[in-house]
Design a protein around this motif. Structure first.
Motif, PDB file in Angstrom:
ATOM      1  N   ALA A   1      -5.785 -14.775   2.034  1.00 38.50           N
ATOM      2  CA  ALA A   1      -6.640 -14.891   0.849  1.00 38.50           C
ATOM      3  C   ALA A   1      -6.914 -16.355   0.514  1.00 38.50           C
ATOM      4  O   ALA A   1      -8.036 -16.724   0.121  1.00 38.50           O
ATOM      5  CB  ALA A   1      -5.985 -14.194  -0.336  1.00 38.50           C
ATOM      6  N   GLN A   2      -5.909 -17.203   0.672  1.00 39.84           N
ATOM      7  CA  GLN A   2      -6.098 -18.622   0.408  1.00 39.84           C
ATOM      8  C   GLN A   2      -7.025 -19.268   1.431  1.00 39.84           C
ATOM      9  O   GLN A   2      -7.876 -20.099   1.094  1.00 39.84           O
ATOM     10  CB  GLN A   2      -4.741 -19.331   0.387  1.00 39.84           C
ATOM     11  N   LYS A   3      -6.893 -18.867   2.692  1.00 39.66           N
ATOM     12  CA  LYS A   3      -7.790 -19.386   3.727  1.00 39.66           C
ATOM     13  C   LYS A   3      -9.230 -18.988   3.435  1.00 39.66           C
ATOM     14  O   LYS A   3     -10.158 -19.782   3.628  1.00 39.66           O
ATOM     15  CB  LYS A   3      -7.356 -18.872   5.100  1.00 39.66           C
ATOM     16  N   LYS A   4      -9.425 -17.760   2.969  1.00 39.26           N
ATOM     17  CA  LYS A   4     -10.770 -17.293   2.636  1.00 39.26           C
ATOM     18  C   LYS A   4     -11.338 -18.089   1.466  1.00 39.26           C
ATOM     19  O   LYS A   4     -12.532 -18.447   1.458  1.00 39.26           O
ATOM     20  CB  LYS A   4     -10.733 -15.808   2.297  1.00 39.26           C
ATOM     21  N   SER A   5     -10.512 -18.399   0.483  1.00 37.38           N
ATOM     22  CA  SER A   5     -10.971 -19.190  -0.661  1.00 37.38           C
ATOM     23  C   SER A   5     -11.419 -20.583  -0.221  1.00 37.38           C
ATOM     24  O   SER A   5     -12.443 -21.089  -0.685  1.00 37.38           O
ATOM     25  CB  SER A   5      -9.853 -19.313  -1.706  1.00 37.38           C
ATOM     26  N   ILE A   6     -10.649 -21.198   0.662  1.00 34.26           N
ATOM     27  CA  ILE A   6     -11.027 -22.517   1.176  1.00 34.26           C
ATOM     28  C   ILE A   6     -12.349 -22.440   1.922  1.00 34.26           C
ATOM     29  O   ILE A   6     -13.225 -23.311   1.791  1.00 34.26           O
ATOM     30  CB  ILE A   6      -9.914 -23.073   2.086  1.00 34.26           C
ATOM     31  N   GLU A   7     -12.516 -21.387   2.695  1.00 35.30           N
ATOM     32  CA  GLU A   7     -13.769 -21.203   3.429  1.00 35.30           C
ATOM     33  C   GLU A   7     -14.960 -21.083   2.485  1.00 35.30           C
ATOM     34  O   GLU A   7     -16.012 -21.700   2.700  1.00 35.30           O
ATOM     35  CB  GLU A   7     -13.671 -19.946   4.298  1.00 35.30           C
ATOM     36  N   LEU A   8     -14.790 -20.308   1.409  1.00 38.29           N
ATOM     37  CA  LEU A   8     -15.867 -20.137   0.441  1.00 38.29           C
ATOM     38  C   LEU A   8     -16.188 -21.451  -0.268  1.00 38.29           C
ATOM     39  O   LEU A   8     -17.356 -21.788  -0.482  1.00 38.29           O
ATOM     40  CB  LEU A   8     -15.484 -19.068  -0.586  1.00 38.29           C
ATOM     41  N   LEU A   9     -15.157 -22.192  -0.621  1.00 36.58           N
ATOM     42  CA  LEU A   9     -15.372 -23.481  -1.273  1.00 36.58           C
ATOM     43  C   LEU A   9     -16.084 -24.461  -0.352  1.00 36.58           C
ATOM     44  O   LEU A   9     -16.955 -25.226  -0.772  1.00 36.58           O
ATOM     45  CB  LEU A   9     -14.035 -24.082  -1.707  1.00 36.58           C
TER      46      LEU A   9
END
Length: 214
Positions: free
Chosen positions: A37-45
């Motif tokens: 979930a954290q990796k996905k958030s970084i990707e979105l940012l």
């Protein structure tokens, strides 16, 4: 205590505080410790902001501590994109409000990130300097004055007077009233996160504004 003496005391306290820099309570999470979930958030940012906005620095600022709650971060970044690029206010007034919010919280990161943006958007150096010093600027535009009065009353009184409300409503509509409250509220929340996490400025940047007495 006069404003001059209060500012001198605050500046001295800030200099002393710099000698004993607070420890970063929520530093960047090592790559091998990130959840999916954290990796996905970084990707979105990292995909950047809409309407031509610059990509976010995901390794600094509020995104680092907020990554501890990735779904909250995801929703906040969408809200932030709207408030910065699509609200009822042009970039000059949006950045003006962000500076007022950063000053109220004595938040160094927000000031560092937005002072140059405010100047680029058309806020004058004299106005930004007055805000940095914690005093009401002179030479504001009519729009800046009514926005300043609204935010100043909201921060001091937790509400606004009828005349102050009416000026914003007449100029920007009810949507403008809500968006103005939201810009202040959003950046207040980010400032609170940064202050609680004791997040450092990127690149070893020096303190930007003195911490004013409350």
């Amino acid at each position: 205590m006069t404003f001059k003496h209060a500012l001198m005391a605050a500046t001295l306290a800030a200099l002393v505080g710099n000698a004993f820099a607070a420890e970063d309570r929520m530093p960047p999470i090592p790559a091998d410790k990130l959840s999916d979930a954290q990796k996905k958030s970084i990707e979105l940012l990292s995909e950047g902001a809409p309407a031509g906005g610059a990509p976010r620095n995901v390794g600094a600022g509020p995104w680092v501590p907020l990554l501890r709650s990735p779904e909250l971060l995801n929703r906040l970044q969408r809200m932030g994109s709207y408030l910065r690029y699509e609200s009822a206010f042009d970039p000059r007034l949006s950045e003006f409000v962000i500076l007022l919010t950063a000053r109220d919280w004595s938040n160094q990161y927000e000031w560092l990130a937005h002072q140059k943006l405010a100047l680029k958007a058309g806020v004058t150096p004299a106005v930004t300097q007055a805000i940095a010093e914690g005093r009401r600027p002179t030479g504001m535009t009519a729009d800046e004055e009514m926005v300043y009065d609204f935010i100043d009353e909201l921060l001091r009184n937790r509400s606004v007077s009828d005349p102050t409300y009416a000026r914003i409503k007449d100029r920007f509509g009810e949507r403008g009233v809500i968006d103005l409250i939201a810009i202040n509220g959003y950046y207040s929340m980010l400032a609170a996160v940064l202050n609680v996490a004791q997040s450092p400025l990127p690149g070893g940047a020096p303190q930007q504004i003195p911490t004013l007495p409350r």
